[in-house]
Design a protein around this motif. Structure first.
Motif, PDB file in Angstrom:
ATOM      1  N   ILE A   1      -1.343 -11.823   3.085  1.00  0.00           N
ATOM      2  CA  ILE A   1      -0.132 -11.185   2.395  1.00  0.00           C
ATOM      3  C   ILE A   1       0.042  -9.754   2.396  1.00  0.00           C
ATOM      4  CG2 ILE A   1       1.275 -11.030   0.257  1.00  0.00           C
ATOM      5  CD1 ILE A   1       1.389 -13.668   1.274  1.00  0.00           C
ATOM      6  N   ALA A   2      -1.154  -9.051   2.148  1.00  0.00           N
ATOM      7  CA  ALA A   2      -1.278  -7.647   2.256  1.00  0.00           C
ATOM      8  C   ALA A   2      -0.867  -7.059   3.813  1.00  0.00           C
ATOM      9  CB  ALA A   2      -2.781  -7.261   1.715  1.00  0.00           C
ATOM     10  N   SER A   3      -1.574  -7.534   4.686  1.00  0.00           N
ATOM     11  CA  SER A   3      -1.549  -7.233   6.083  1.00  0.00           C
ATOM     12  C   SER A   3       0.131  -7.425   6.593  1.00  0.00           C
ATOM     13  CB  SER A   3      -2.625  -8.028   7.132  1.00  0.00           C
ATOM     14  OG  SER A   3      -2.559  -9.231   6.911  1.00  0.00           O
ATOM     15  N   SER A   4       0.434  -8.590   6.159  1.00  0.00           N
ATOM     16  CA  SER A   4       2.055  -9.064   6.682  1.00  0.00           C
ATOM     17  C   SER A   4       2.835  -7.848   5.870  1.00  0.00           C
ATOM     18  CB  SER A   4       2.253 -10.364   6.194  1.00  0.00           C
ATOM     19  OG  SER A   4       1.415 -11.297   6.689  1.00  0.00           O
ATOM     20  N   ALA A   5       2.682  -7.384   4.660  1.00  0.00           N
ATOM     21  CA  ALA A   5       3.671  -6.486   4.242  1.00  0.00           C
ATOM     22  C   ALA A   5       3.615  -5.048   4.748  1.00  0.00           C
ATOM     23  CB  ALA A   5       2.952  -6.211   2.540  1.00  0.00           C
ATOM     24  N   VAL A   6       2.591  -4.676   5.304  1.00  0.00           N
ATOM     25  CA  VAL A   6       2.163  -3.595   6.016  1.00  0.00           C
ATOM     26  C   VAL A   6       2.806  -3.809   7.411  1.00  0.00           C
ATOM     27  CG1 VAL A   6       0.486  -1.829   7.067  1.00  0.00           C
ATOM     28  CG2 VAL A   6       0.187  -3.000   4.801  1.00  0.00           C
ATOM     29  N   ARG A   7       2.549  -4.824   8.170  1.00  0.00           N
ATOM     30  CA  ARG A   7       2.993  -5.018   9.511  1.00  0.00           C
ATOM     31  C   ARG A   7       4.680  -4.995   9.366  1.00  0.00           C
ATOM     32  NH1 ARG A   7       0.744  -9.220  11.144  1.00  0.00           N
ATOM     33  NH2 ARG A   7      -0.678  -8.434  12.878  1.00  0.00           N
ATOM     34  N   ALA A   8       5.338  -5.677   8.369  1.00  0.00           N
ATOM     35  CA  ALA A   8       6.645  -5.661   8.387  1.00  0.00           C
ATOM     36  C   ALA A   8       7.162  -4.290   7.815  1.00  0.00           C
ATOM     37  CB  ALA A   8       7.093  -6.472   7.108  1.00  0.00           C
ATOM     38  N   ALA A   9       6.415  -3.507   7.080  1.00  0.00           N
ATOM     39  CA  ALA A   9       6.759  -2.387   6.693  1.00  0.00           C
ATOM     40  C   ALA A   9       6.941  -1.343   7.988  1.00  0.00           C
ATOM     41  CB  ALA A   9       6.052  -1.642   5.712  1.00  0.00           C
ATOM     42  N   ILE A  10       6.051  -1.341   8.767  1.00  0.00           N
ATOM     43  CA  ILE A  10       6.077  -0.617  10.080  1.00  0.00           C
ATOM     44  C   ILE A  10       7.127  -1.078  11.098  1.00  0.00           C
ATOM     45  CG2 ILE A  10       4.417  -0.203  12.166  1.00  0.00           C
ATOM     46  CD1 ILE A  10       1.993  -0.763  10.428  1.00  0.00           C
ATOM     47  N   LYS A  11       7.208  -2.381  11.239  1.00  0.00           N
ATOM     48  CA  LYS A  11       8.265  -2.761  12.210  1.00  0.00           C
ATOM     49  C   LYS A  11       9.714  -2.391  11.854  1.00  0.00           C
ATOM     50  CE  LYS A  11       5.738  -5.303  14.680  1.00  0.00           C
ATOM     51  NZ  LYS A  11       5.040  -4.843  15.972  1.00  0.00           N
ATOM     52  N   VAL A  12       9.939  -2.313  10.258  1.00  0.00           N
ATOM     53  CA  VAL A  12      11.335  -2.045   9.842  1.00  0.00           C
ATOM     54  C   VAL A  12      11.745  -0.603   9.603  1.00  0.00           C
ATOM     55  CG1 VAL A  12      11.877  -4.357   9.236  1.00  0.00           C
ATOM     56  CG2 VAL A  12      11.050  -2.741   7.554  1.00  0.00           C
ATOM     57  N   LYS A  13      10.334   0.139   9.828  1.00  0.00           N
ATOM     58  CA  LYS A  13      10.668   1.572   9.135  1.00  0.00           C
ATOM     59  C   LYS A  13      10.789   1.910   7.868  1.00  0.00           C
ATOM     60  CE  LYS A  13      10.530   3.810  13.742  1.00  0.00           C
ATOM     61  NZ  LYS A  13      10.159   2.744  14.519  1.00  0.00           N
ATOM     62  N   ALA A  14      10.131   0.948   7.159  1.00  0.00           N
ATOM     63  CA  ALA A  14      10.406   1.138   5.706  1.00  0.00           C
ATOM     64  C   ALA A  14      10.099   2.298   4.758  1.00  0.00           C
ATOM     65  CB  ALA A  14       9.738  -0.310   4.962  1.00  0.00           C
ATOM     66  N   SER A  15      10.517   2.811   3.972  1.00  0.00           N
ATOM     67  CA  SER A  15      10.535   4.179   3.392  1.00  0.00           C
ATOM     68  C   SER A  15       9.200   3.950   2.586  1.00  0.00           C
ATOM     69  CB  SER A  15      11.331   4.985   2.842  1.00  0.00           C
ATOM     70  OG  SER A  15      12.033   4.046   2.094  1.00  0.00           O
ATOM     71  N   VAL A  16       9.077   2.718   1.803  1.00  0.00           N
ATOM     72  CA  VAL A  16       8.005   2.322   0.715  1.00  0.00           C
ATOM     73  C   VAL A  16       7.706   1.013   0.842  1.00  0.00           C
ATOM     74  CG1 VAL A  16       9.808   2.267  -0.901  1.00  0.00           C
ATOM     75  CG2 VAL A  16       7.521   3.140  -1.498  1.00  0.00           C
ATOM     76  N   ILE A  17       6.470   0.835   0.284  1.00  0.00           N
ATOM     77  CA  ILE A  17       6.327  -0.592   0.030  1.00  0.00           C
ATOM     78  C   ILE A  17       5.914  -0.952  -1.714  1.00  0.00           C
ATOM     79  CG2 ILE A  17       4.432  -2.292   0.309  1.00  0.00           C
ATOM     80  CD1 ILE A  17       3.536  -1.224   3.007  1.00  0.00           C
ATOM     81  N   ILE A  18       6.716  -1.727  -2.070  1.00  0.00           N
ATOM     82  CA  ILE A  18       6.489  -1.976  -3.760  1.00  0.00           C
ATOM     83  C   ILE A  18       5.703  -3.319  -3.777  1.00  0.00           C
ATOM     84  CG2 ILE A  18       7.695  -2.481  -5.621  1.00  0.00           C
ATOM     85  CD1 ILE A  18      10.106  -0.633  -4.829  1.00  0.00           C
ATOM     86  N   CYS A  19       4.481  -3.047  -4.665  1.00  0.00           N
ATOM     87  CA  CYS A  19       3.674  -4.331  -4.673  1.00  0.00           C
ATOM     88  C   CYS A  19       3.689  -4.445  -6.520  1.00  0.00           C
ATOM     89  CB  CYS A  19       2.344  -3.988  -4.297  1.00  0.00           C
ATOM     90  SG  CYS A  19       1.167  -5.207  -4.534  1.00  0.00           S
ATOM     91  N   PHE A  20       3.882  -5.747  -6.650  1.00  0.00           N
ATOM     92  CA  PHE A  20       3.886  -6.166  -8.077  1.00  0.00           C
ATOM     93  C   PHE A  20       2.281  -6.509  -8.310  1.00  0.00           C
ATOM     94  CE2 PHE A  20       7.966  -5.628  -7.800  1.00  0.00           C
ATOM     95  CZ  PHE A  20       9.100  -6.054  -8.732  1.00  0.00           C
ATOM     96  N   THR A  21       1.696  -6.277  -9.224  1.00  0.00           N
ATOM     97  CA  THR A  21       0.030  -6.585  -9.334  1.00  0.00           C
ATOM     98  C   THR A  21      -0.238  -6.428 -10.814  1.00  0.00           C
ATOM     99  OG1 THR A  21      -1.935  -6.202  -8.821  1.00  0.00           O
ATOM    100  CG2 THR A  21      -0.532  -4.227  -8.891  1.00  0.00           C
ATOM    101  N   SER A  22      -0.996  -7.464 -11.343  1.00  0.00           N
ATOM    102  CA  SER A  22      -1.630  -7.254 -12.720  1.00  0.00           C
ATOM    103  C   SER A  22      -3.085  -6.567 -12.766  1.00  0.00           C
ATOM    104  CB  SER A  22      -1.428  -8.497 -13.423  1.00  0.00           C
ATOM    105  OG  SER A  22      -2.182  -9.500 -12.697  1.00  0.00           O
ATOM    106  N   SER A  23      -3.879  -6.997 -11.704  1.00  0.00           N
ATOM    107  CA  SER A  23      -5.289  -6.528 -11.603  1.00  0.00           C
ATOM    108  C   SER A  23      -5.276  -5.139 -10.673  1.00  0.00           C
ATOM    109  CB  SER A  23      -6.135  -7.384 -11.013  1.00  0.00           C
ATOM    110  OG  SER A  23      -5.949  -7.795  -9.659  1.00  0.00           O
ATOM    111  N   GLY A  24      -4.422  -4.887  -9.838  1.00  0.00           N
ATOM    112  CA  GLY A  24      -4.528  -3.890  -8.823  1.00  0.00           C
ATOM    113  C   GLY A  24      -4.954  -4.339  -7.436  1.00  0.00           C
ATOM    114  N   ARG A  25      -5.540  -5.415  -7.485  1.00  0.00           N
ATOM    115  CA  ARG A  25      -6.178  -5.755  -6.215  1.00  0.00           C
ATOM    116  C   ARG A  25      -5.307  -5.951  -5.083  1.00  0.00           C
ATOM    117  NH1 ARG A  25      -8.881 -11.269  -4.600  1.00  0.00           N
ATOM    118  NH2 ARG A  25      -9.995 -10.591  -2.876  1.00  0.00           N
ATOM    119  N   ALA A  26      -4.173  -6.591  -5.362  1.00  0.00           N
ATOM    120  CA  ALA A  26      -3.028  -6.699  -4.186  1.00  0.00           C
ATOM    121  C   ALA A  26      -2.569  -5.468  -3.580  1.00  0.00           C
ATOM    122  CB  ALA A  26      -1.715  -7.448  -4.806  1.00  0.00           C
TER     123      ALA A  26
END
Length: 415
Positions: A285-310
């Motif tokens: 999931i983590a690597s997919s989020a980064v790949r998608a952000a690179i491909k669409v030239k996203a300005s930010v990735i927002i991640c919901f997490t409770s432990s901070g690990r994701a």
């Protein structure tokens, strides 16, 4: 500044408390999070200068290092806090004494060459003219084992009083030499109750620590190598000069210049290859989020997490855009009272490159409903706009859990 490091090699607890109170004021004024790291003294060899006299050393002269701490420091004799130096060094070895930094044109640090071992004393030839000033100086002899505990009695006392009182986020374990050092420190922290969540960063500062690096890496929450990694550790450079503010802003400019030329695409591919297949669910999931952000030239990735690990896993792939880590507080109980976790996790993610943590409102229901997620997402987007990292028509990648499923979605912002 993301993390404030309190170095207990210097100053007393009252001095550090004053600094911490200043930090708390700055946090309130700027409304920015900052974590607290306690840096231990550890197995540090030191020259003890009780009288705090200035010691002048002349090149080609001689000076004796002695474990007799009853003596005063002079140009001919330097008392040290380690009894085993004479047994550990031999003729021709080099010893460095100073305040951490040596530039080659240094006049406040000195190189010595061992010329003779005389009983417990070590006679040295001085290699450069220098003036040592202050109450203590560190002493480095790279290849030797120092028979001092990694967590000293002084360290334990400081951690159990100052550390507990201030609920430190990180413990920086100086002169870590074995994985066992980290295990012992963790055991000590867990007995203190309030510090069971404190993360341990192992400082690798000598050949022994380097030799056991892989096993230390398995045991520690993070590693400090002088200097570089996710954060740049500011130390003697900013402590000693007359221009601390200018120094820090220069370091900041160096960082942003280095970021500009960092080959993110290559790093991403290498990391994916290094992780290998099959990937774990979270890693995928983590690597997919980064790949998608690179491909669409996203300005930010927002991640919901409770432990901070994701969020930490996303940051591991070094995306070019900032990662807003939205920490969702969890309700927990010790059978006597209920409390929310989350503040520790948010502050601890400050030490990871590219992570910008924010704490979600704990009044939201703990279960993940789409209405709850939408309202938290709106708060996160507003936070990003206020920070100046999100604007109209930008694309944003959101990584969150919906029920049992983990979802990566791309949203395009309207006006």
């Amino acid at each position: 500044m993301s993390v404030a490091r309190f170095d207990f090699s210097w100053g007393d607890p009252a001095y550090h408390q004053e600094t911490l109170e200043n930090l708390k004021t700055a946090i309130k004024t700027t409304k920015k999070l900052c974590a607290v790291m306690l840096d231990t003294v550890g197995a540090e060899m030191q020259v003890v200068n009780k009288a705090e006299t200035t010691v002048s050393l002349q090149a080609d002269g001689q000076v004796v290092l002695t474990p007799d701490r009853g003596q005063d420091a002079t140009s001919e004799l330097l008392p040290i806090n380690f009894d085993g130096l004479a047994k550990s060094v031999k003729k021709g070895d080099t010893i460095f004494i100073g305040q951490y930094l040596f530039t080659g044109s240094e006049t406040t640090s000195v190189w010595l060459e061992v010329s003779e071992v005389r009983g417990q004393d070590v006679v040295c030839t001085i290699k450069n003219t220098a003036t040592l000033a202050g109450s203590l100086f560190t002493l480095h002899a790279s290849q030797i084992h120092i028979d001092l505990p990694t967590l000293t009695e002084k360290d334990k006392e400081v951690i159990s009083t100052w550390g507990v009182k201030n609920k430190i986020d990180f413990l920086s374990l100086s002169y870590t030499r074995h994985a066992e050092d980290v295990r012992q420190a963790r055991e000590f922290l867990s007995k203190l109750g309030d510090l069971s969540q404190t993360q341990i960063f192992a400082k690798i500062e000598n050949v022994e620590g380097l030799t056991h690096f892989d096993e230390i890496l398995q045991e520690a929450d993070g590693i400090i190598l002088s200097r570089g990694s996710d954060a740049i550790l500011l130390g003697a450079e900013t402590l000693r000069g007359l221009y601390p503010v200018e120094t820090i802003s220069t370091v900041g400019r160096i960082c942003s210049e280095a970021e500009k030329v960092f080959n993110q695409d290559l790093y991403f591919k290498k990391t994916v290859k290094h992780v290998g297949e099959p990937m774990t669910h979270l890693e995928s999931i983590a690597s997919s989020a980064v790949r998608a952000a690179i491909k669409v030239k996203a300005s930010v990735i927002i991640c919901f997490t409770s432990s901070g690990r994701a969020a930490r896993l996303i940051a591991k792939y070094r995306p070019t855009m900032p990662v807003l880590s939205v920490v969702i507080p969890r309700l927990k109980t010790n059978q006597l009272k209920w409390s929310f976790s989350g503040a520790f996790e948010a502050r601890q993610s400050l030490i990871v490159r590219g992570l910008f943590p924010m704490l979600a409102d704990p009044r939201h229901p703990a279960e993940s409903t789409s209405a709850t997620n939408e309202s938290i997402l709106k708060v996160a987007l507003d936070h990003g706009k206020a920070m100046g990292i999100i604007k109209s028509h930008d694309r944003v990648v959101v990584c969150q859990k919906l029920g049992d499923a983990s979802v990566v979605k791309i949203i395009e912002l309207e006006d």
